[in-house]
Design a protein around this motif. Structure first.
Motif, PDB file in Angstrom:
ATOM      1  N   ALA A 163       2.287   1.674  -3.492  1.00  0.00           N
ATOM      2  CA  ALA A 163       1.254   2.173  -4.394  1.00  0.00           C
ATOM      3  C   ALA A 163       0.997   3.667  -4.154  1.00  0.00           C
ATOM      4  N   LEU A 164       0.998   4.090  -2.905  1.00  0.00           N
ATOM      5  CA  LEU A 164       0.798   5.497  -2.583  1.00  0.00           C
ATOM      6  C   LEU A 164       1.946   6.357  -3.103  1.00  0.00           C
TER       7      LEU A 164
ATOM      8  N   ALA B  35       0.834  -1.195   0.000  1.00  0.00           N
ATOM      9  CA  ALA B  35       0.000   0.000   0.000  1.00  0.00           C
ATOM     10  C   ALA B  35       0.876   1.256   0.000  1.00  0.00           C
TER      11      ALA B  35
ATOM     12  N   LEU C 223       1.651   6.597  -6.832  1.00  0.00           N
ATOM     13  CA  LEU C 223       0.564   7.510  -7.174  1.00  0.00           C
ATOM     14  C   LEU C 223       1.004   8.966  -7.035  1.00  0.00           C
TER      15      LEU C 223
ATOM     16  N   PRO D  71      -5.727   2.376  -9.448  1.00  0.00           N
ATOM     17  CA  PRO D  71      -4.724   2.436  -8.377  1.00  0.00           C
ATOM     18  C   PRO D  71      -3.268   2.182  -8.764  1.00  0.00           C
TER      19      PRO D  71
END
Length: 110
Positions: A12-13, A9, A16, A45
């Motif tokens: 992925a953040l 996570a 992004l 995502p």
């Protein structure tokens, strides 16, 4: 297992955020308008930022080496001109001092 999920996570953040910053700050993007890429980055995502980095991010062009030096002390011509200008001033000053010294040494003639 929870640690792996938190790690993925976080990755992925970060992906992004990097894609969003890159998409918003780029002068031009490839293959689609900027607004479409921003929506793709935000709504899909992991695949959105990955797709942006693969197909949307502008290709960096290699810059030709500049013929001009980046700093004055890297320019040999500039250093020569400064040195010659300063040397000329020094020679003139020395000549003036010698003239003044010789005038002081000569006795006044009536």
């Amino acid at each position: 297992m929870v640690r792996l999920f938190i790690f993925l996570a976080a990755v992925a953040l970060v992906l992004l955020i990097l894609a969003l910053i890159s998409g918003l700050s780029a002068e031009r993007v490839r293959n689609a308008p900027r607004a479409v890429w921003i929506l793709v980055i935000l709504l899909i995502p992991v695949a959105g930022p990955t797709a942006y980095f693969l197909w949307g991010r502008p290709v960096r062009r290699t810059r030709r080496p500049s013929r001009r030096p980046s700093a004055p002390d890297d320019d040999a011509d500039f250093l020569r001109s400064v040195d010659s200008e300063q040397s000329r001033r020094d020679r003139e000053l020395l000549a003036q001092w010698e003239r003044d010294l010789h005038q002081d040494d000569e006795p006044d003639r009536p």
